[in-house]
Design a protein around this motif. Structure first.
Motif, PDB file in Angstrom:
ATOM      1  N   LEU A   1       0.823  -1.214   0.000  1.00  0.00           N
ATOM      2  CA  LEU A   1       0.000   0.000   0.000  1.00  0.00           C
ATOM      3  C   LEU A   1       0.859   1.267   0.000  1.00  0.00           C
ATOM      4  O   LEU A   1       0.546   2.225  -0.712  1.00  0.00           O
ATOM      5  N   SER A   2       1.924   1.267   0.792  1.00  0.00           N
ATOM      6  CA  SER A   2       2.777   2.463   0.825  1.00  0.00           C
ATOM      7  C   SER A   2       3.501   2.660  -0.503  1.00  0.00           C
ATOM      8  O   SER A   2       3.648   3.793  -0.972  1.00  0.00           O
TER       9      SER A   2
ATOM     10  N   SER B   1       5.120   8.272   2.576  1.00  0.00           N
ATOM     11  CA  SER B   1       4.917   6.964   1.941  1.00  0.00           C
ATOM     12  C   SER B   1       6.253   6.266   1.695  1.00  0.00           C
ATOM     13  O   SER B   1       6.367   5.044   1.850  1.00  0.00           O
TER      14      SER B   1
END
Length: 161
Positions: A13-14, A59
């Protein structure tokens, strides 16, 4: 097994967020350079200068931390396989570039955006802004390919003495 999946999902996801932010940067740069009217172009530069670097760095750092956790907690380890080392170097390099090259230039980009939106002729525009998304998207794409194909095998062990 559950903890590994948690860290893996967070890592994916990051990385996806990081790639998405880079695509957004590319779009904002394109609008800033080619957006037609000064209001739209100025707003794109202001958004770039104000809102881009910190979500990108966040992120990237989440991706780095989750990658290290996965490296330490799985059979891949951190320094056992070349592809893992290359991904680690890419991540640290990109995060460093965000801090050293991108972040310091953002106030200038914001000020340029304000000048463009106001119709004030700016002396010098941020012409090199197209490079960060190209470099970052290329490096992140390479990291994704490395994650899928896992090339090159194990690192050589140095013999003692």
């Amino acid at each position: 097994m559950r903890a590994r999946k948690f860290w893996l999902v967070l890592h994916i996801l990051s990385a996806g967020a990081w790639i998405g932010i880079d695509v957004l940067v590319a779009v904002l740069v394109a609008i800033g350079m080619l957006g037609g009217n000064e209001s739209r172009r100025g707003l794109a530069y202001q958004a770039l200068g104000t809102f881009v670097w910190w979500p990108m760095l966040t992120s990237g750092l989440v991706c780095l931390v989750t990658g290290v956790v996965l490296g330490l907690g799985t059979k891949w380890r951190l320094f056992r396989y070349r592809w893992v080392v290359v991904k680690l170097v890419l991540n640290v390099g990109l995060c460093t570039l965000i801090l050293v090259a991108l972040r310091p230039s953002m106030p200038v980009v914001t000020a340029y955006g304000v000048a463009v939106a106001a119709g004030t002729p700016a002396v010098i525009g941020p012409t090199s802004l197209f490079m960060p998304p190209i470099v970052s998207l290329t490096a992140l794409s390479l990291a994704t390919v490395l994650s899928v194909y896992k090339p090159w095998g194990r690192m050589r062990r140095q013999s003692p003495g």
